[in-house]
Design a protein around this motif. Structure first.
Motif, PDB file in Angstrom:
ATOM      1  N   THR A   1      66.532 -71.993  84.941  1.00 22.09           N
ATOM      2  CA  THR A   1      66.788 -71.405  86.262  1.00 22.09           C
ATOM      3  C   THR A   1      68.093 -70.623  86.157  1.00 22.09           C
ATOM      4  N   GLY A   2      68.516 -70.025  87.258  1.00 23.73           N
ATOM      5  CA  GLY A   2      69.850 -69.444  87.287  1.00 23.73           C
ATOM      6  C   GLY A   2      70.882 -70.556  87.201  1.00 23.73           C
TER       7      GLY A   2
ATOM      8  N   SER B   1      72.493 -70.164  81.086  1.00 24.64           N
ATOM      9  CA  SER B   1      71.144 -69.690  81.367  1.00 24.64           C
ATOM     10  C   SER B   1      70.993 -68.223  81.015  1.00 24.64           C
ATOM     11  N   GLU B   2      69.798 -67.871  80.584  1.00 27.41           N
ATOM     12  CA  GLU B   2      69.476 -66.460  80.376  1.00 27.41           C
ATOM     13  C   GLU B   2      68.848 -65.873  81.630  1.00 27.41           C
ATOM     14  N   HIS B   3      68.631 -66.697  82.651  1.00 29.89           N
ATOM     15  CA  HIS B   3      68.024 -66.248  83.908  1.00 29.89           C
ATOM     16  C   HIS B   3      69.094 -65.791  84.887  1.00 29.89           C
TER      17      HIS B   3
ATOM     18  N   ALA C   1      62.875 -72.091  89.212  1.00 31.85           N
ATOM     19  CA  ALA C   1      62.056 -72.553  88.087  1.00 31.85           C
ATOM     20  C   ALA C   1      60.626 -72.028  88.213  1.00 31.85           C
ATOM     21  N   HIS C   2      60.056 -71.707  87.060  1.00 33.76           N
ATOM     22  CA  HIS C   2      58.636 -71.384  86.970  1.00 33.76           C
ATOM     23  C   HIS C   2      58.202 -71.734  85.552  1.00 33.76           C
ATOM     24  N   ALA C   3      56.921 -71.883  85.347  1.00 42.23           N
ATOM     25  CA  ALA C   3      56.397 -72.410  84.077  1.00 42.23           C
ATOM     26  C   ALA C   3      56.886 -71.653  82.858  1.00 42.23           C
TER      27      ALA C   3
END
Length: 183
Positions: A145-146, A170-172, A178-180
């Motif tokens: 996630t972020g 995080s790379e987000h 969150a997602h799969a």
């Protein structure tokens, strides 16, 4: 664009900016620049650092990976990136035995000066982070996630503890849920 394609384009065109100009249509480029500006502002509001592949602050352990993220967001103590690190990851539905062994291993490593890295998930991941913190050691949570999003939500307190005494990485983009495919 994924990390491998990003690295190929930067190598081909000489810089991220030149690659962006060469491979992305003007309208998409504008949207990408707007998204980047929002991410930079969000990171600044959070007190997060932005680590760009190729820059001095980027984790040395990732430099040689062909699929290393182009950008990382970091919240917490960046000195953790220079420490010896051992990753401890495992099942979300761990047994009492697995929980005990994880605590013992993470505690021993933390007391020996090793930083514990994990994903802050339920089960083994959370157990490893908590044991490292309780031993007075260091821990890095690599998130799907972020850096500002605690996942699972039940780990909000752990997320805050790691931000205060460890490192969230995080790379987000900040705010990403969150997602799969994120894990």
């Amino acid at each position: 664009m994924g990390p491998v394609k990003f690295a190929e384009h930067v190598a081909r065109f000489g810089s991220a900016s030149q690659a962006l100009d060469a491979v992305i249509a003007p309208a998409a480029r504008e949207r990408a620049l707007e998204q980047a500006a929002r991410a930079i502002a969000s990171a600044a509001d959070l007190g997060a650092r932005i680590l760009v592949r190729g820059d001095a602050g980027y984790p040395h352990a990732l430099h040689d990976l062909p699929d290393a993220p182009a950008v990382l967001f970091a919240l917490g103590d960046l000195a953790m990136l220079d420490a010896p690190v051992v990753a401890i990851v495992g099942t979300r539905a761990c047994t009492a035995y697995a929980d005990r062994v994880t605590r013992e291993v993470a505690t021993a490593l933390a007391r020996a000066g090793v930083c514990i890295a994990s994903g802050m998930a339920r089960g083994i991941d959370a157990c490893a982070h908590v044991a490292a913190l309780e031993a007075g050691g260091r821990t890095i949570a690599v998130l799907g996630t972020g850096v500002d999003v605690a996942y699972p939500a039940a780990h909000r307190a752990l997320h805050r503890r790691i931000a205060a005494r460890g490192l969230l990485l995080s790379e987000h983009l900040p705010g990403d849920r969150a997602h799969a495919g994120a894990f």
